[in-house]
Motif scaffolding. Structure first.
Motif, PDB file in Angstrom:
ATOM      1  N   VAL A  12       0.853  -1.186   0.000  1.00  0.00           N
ATOM      2  CA  VAL A  12       0.000   0.000   0.000  1.00  0.00           C
ATOM      3  C   VAL A  12       0.892   1.241   0.000  1.00  0.00           C
ATOM      4  O   VAL A  12       2.017   1.204   0.527  1.00  0.00           O
ATOM      5  N   THR A  13       0.439   2.306  -0.604  1.00  0.00           N
ATOM      6  CA  THR A  13       1.210   3.550  -0.623  1.00  0.00           C
ATOM      7  C   THR A  13       0.687   4.507   0.455  1.00  0.00           C
ATOM      8  O   THR A  13      -0.415   4.343   0.973  1.00  0.00           O
ATOM      9  N   SER A  27      -0.240   7.553  -0.069  1.00  0.00           N
ATOM     10  CA  SER A  27      -1.421   8.249  -0.601  1.00  0.00           C
ATOM     11  C   SER A  27      -2.661   7.382  -0.473  1.00  0.00           C
ATOM     12  O   SER A  27      -3.762   7.884  -0.190  1.00  0.00           O
ATOM     13  N   GLU A  28      -2.515   6.064  -0.653  1.00  0.00           N
ATOM     14  CA  GLU A  28      -3.656   5.157  -0.485  1.00  0.00           C
ATOM     15  C   GLU A  28      -4.104   5.106   0.965  1.00  0.00           C
ATOM     16  O   GLU A  28      -5.313   5.035   1.243  1.00  0.00           O
ATOM     17  N   ILE A  53      -6.304   7.995   1.348  1.00  0.00           N
ATOM     18  CA  ILE A  53      -7.607   7.763   0.714  1.00  0.00           C
ATOM     19  C   ILE A  53      -8.462   6.832   1.567  1.00  0.00           C
ATOM     20  O   ILE A  53      -9.635   7.115   1.846  1.00  0.00           O
ATOM     21  N   TYR A  54      -7.885   5.713   2.009  1.00  0.00           N
ATOM     22  CA  TYR A  54      -8.637   4.743   2.806  1.00  0.00           C
ATOM     23  C   TYR A  54      -9.012   5.325   4.169  1.00  0.00           C
ATOM     24  O   TYR A  54     -10.058   4.981   4.730  1.00  0.00           O
ATOM     25  N   GLY A  62      -2.056   9.891   5.316  1.00  0.00           N
ATOM     26  CA  GLY A  62      -0.783   9.451   4.761  1.00  0.00           C
ATOM     27  C   GLY A  62       0.381  10.269   5.289  1.00  0.00           C
ATOM     28  O   GLY A  62       1.469   9.750   5.567  1.00  0.00           O
ATOM     29  N   VAL A  92      -6.282   0.361   6.847  1.00  0.00           N
ATOM     30  CA  VAL A  92      -5.721  -0.709   6.009  1.00  0.00           C
ATOM     31  C   VAL A  92      -6.181  -2.113   6.390  1.00  0.00           C
ATOM     32  O   VAL A  92      -6.013  -3.047   5.601  1.00  0.00           O
ATOM     33  N   LEU A 122      -8.660  -3.895   3.933  1.00  0.00           N
ATOM     34  CA  LEU A 122      -8.083  -4.049   2.604  1.00  0.00           C
ATOM     35  C   LEU A 122      -6.985  -5.103   2.604  1.00  0.00           C
ATOM     36  O   LEU A 122      -6.825  -5.862   1.632  1.00  0.00           O
TER      37      LEU A 122
END
Length: 262
Positions: free
Chosen positions: A26-27, A29-30, A33-34, A47, A96, A99
Motif C-alpha cells: 500500500v502507498t 497516498s492510499e 484515501i482509505y 498518509g 488498512v 483491505l
C-alpha cells in the motif's frame, strides 16, 4: 511502497501462525484515501500522519515551542515533546486492516461496514465472510458446518511498538457483540469473530516501511457459553492475577481461552 505482512492465528494458539504469511502493498497516498473512506475519526491527510508517526521520531515537528525554560516542581516536569495520539495510530490501522484482509483472501470488494454502539464498546467492523476463504487462511474446515453466521465482527488494535498476542480489551468487545446477538436471538453469530493486531513497531524498526498485522480467529467449541467466557475474562483482568509473571499469565490465558475457542 509500504509492505504489510499479514499472518493468521487461532485464538487458542496466538503464537503459532497458520500457513504462510501474505504481503499487502500500500502507498502513503492510499492510506490517506482509505483513511477518508473507512476510519472512525475525522483526521485529514492520514498518509502524512503515517510518515510523521512512523518515520519522523525525534524530528523537530515533535518539539513543543516553550517560550521559556521553567523549572520542575517535584513530579511536575517541563513538557517539551509532543506525544503520538492513539486516535491517529488507530486510524492508520483502521484504514488498512480490511483491505489487507481482502488482499490476503484474494478477493475484490470484500463487503464490510463500520459498527458503533451506545454505552458499550463494540468491534470496529463487520464483514461478509465466505467460509471457504476463512478455511484457506486459518487452516480450518469450518465451511462444512451448517450453522455458521454469514458475517463476522472484527476489532482492530494498532500499536507503535512490538507486542504479541491479542488484547483482552479487544476480546471484551467481541463478547459485548456476542451478548447483543444473544439478546436479539441471532444465536448463530455468538462465538465467532476476529481480532486484528497491527504492529507498526517504530521502536524496533525506526524508519521502516514494513509492518505486521496478526489476525486472530475466534470460533467457539461445543462447550462454549457466554457466561464461561465472562468468568475467564474476569479472572484474567483481576489485579491478583496480573501480579503473576508475564510467562505464567500468557500460558494460563491461552489455556483457559483454548478451553472454549479453537
Amino acid at each position: 511502497m509500504i509492505q504489510i505482512e499479514c499472518s493468521f492465528f487461532l485464538a487458542s494458539q496466538p503464537k503459532l501462525a497458520i500457513n504462510r504469511s501474505h504481503i499487502y502493498n500500500v502507498t502513503k497516498s492510499e492510506i490517506g484515501i482509505y483513511g477518508n473512506l473507512y476510519t472512525g475519526n475525522l483526521i485529514r491527510s492520514l498518509g502524512v500522519h503515517y510518515d510523521d508517526y512512523v518515520n519522523a521520531s525525534g524530528a523537530p515537528i515533535w518539539t513543543i515551542n516553550n517560550r521559556y525554560q521553567g523549572h520542575s516542581i517535584g513530579r511536575i516536569k517541563l513538557h517539551s515533546e509532543k506525544h503520538k495520539s492513539q486516535a491517529v495510530t488507530g486510524n492508520i490501522g483502521e484504514a488498512v486492516v480490511m483491505l489487507a484482509l481482502e488482499s490476503s483472501m484474494g478477493v475484490r470488494n470484500l463487503p464490510f461496514h463500520r459498527m458503533k454502539a451506545h454505552q458499550i464498546k463494540c468491534p470496529d467492523f463487520r464483514f461478509y465472510c465466505n467460509w471457504s476463504n476463512i478455511d484457506a487462511l486459518w487452516g480450518t474446515s469450518l465451511s462444512s458446518l451448517s450453522t455458521l453466521p454469514d458475517n463476522l465482527p472484527l476489532e482492530v488494535k494498532t500499536h507503535l511498538k512490538k507486542d504479541s498476542g491479542y488484547l483482552l480489551d479487544a476480546l471484551e468487545q467481541l463478547l459485548k457483540y456476542w451478548t447483543e446477538c444473544d439478546r436479539e436471538g441471532i444465536l448463530n453469530a455468538v462465538g465467532y469473530g476476529v481480532i486484528a493486531r497491527i504492529d507498526l513497531d517504530v521502536a524496533r524498526n525506526p524508519g521502516s516501511n514494513r509492518h505486521f498485522i496478526r489476525y486472530f480467529l475466534f470460533v467457539k467449541k461445543a462447550n462454549f457459553t457466554l457466561r464461561k467466557l465472562e468468568r475467564v475474562l474476569k479472572i484474567l483482568k483481576n489485579k491478583q492475577f496480573k501480579q503473576r509473571d508475564k510467562a505464567t499469565r500468557q500460558l494460563l490465558q491461552d489455556k483457559w481461552i483454548g478451553r472454549y475457542m479453537l
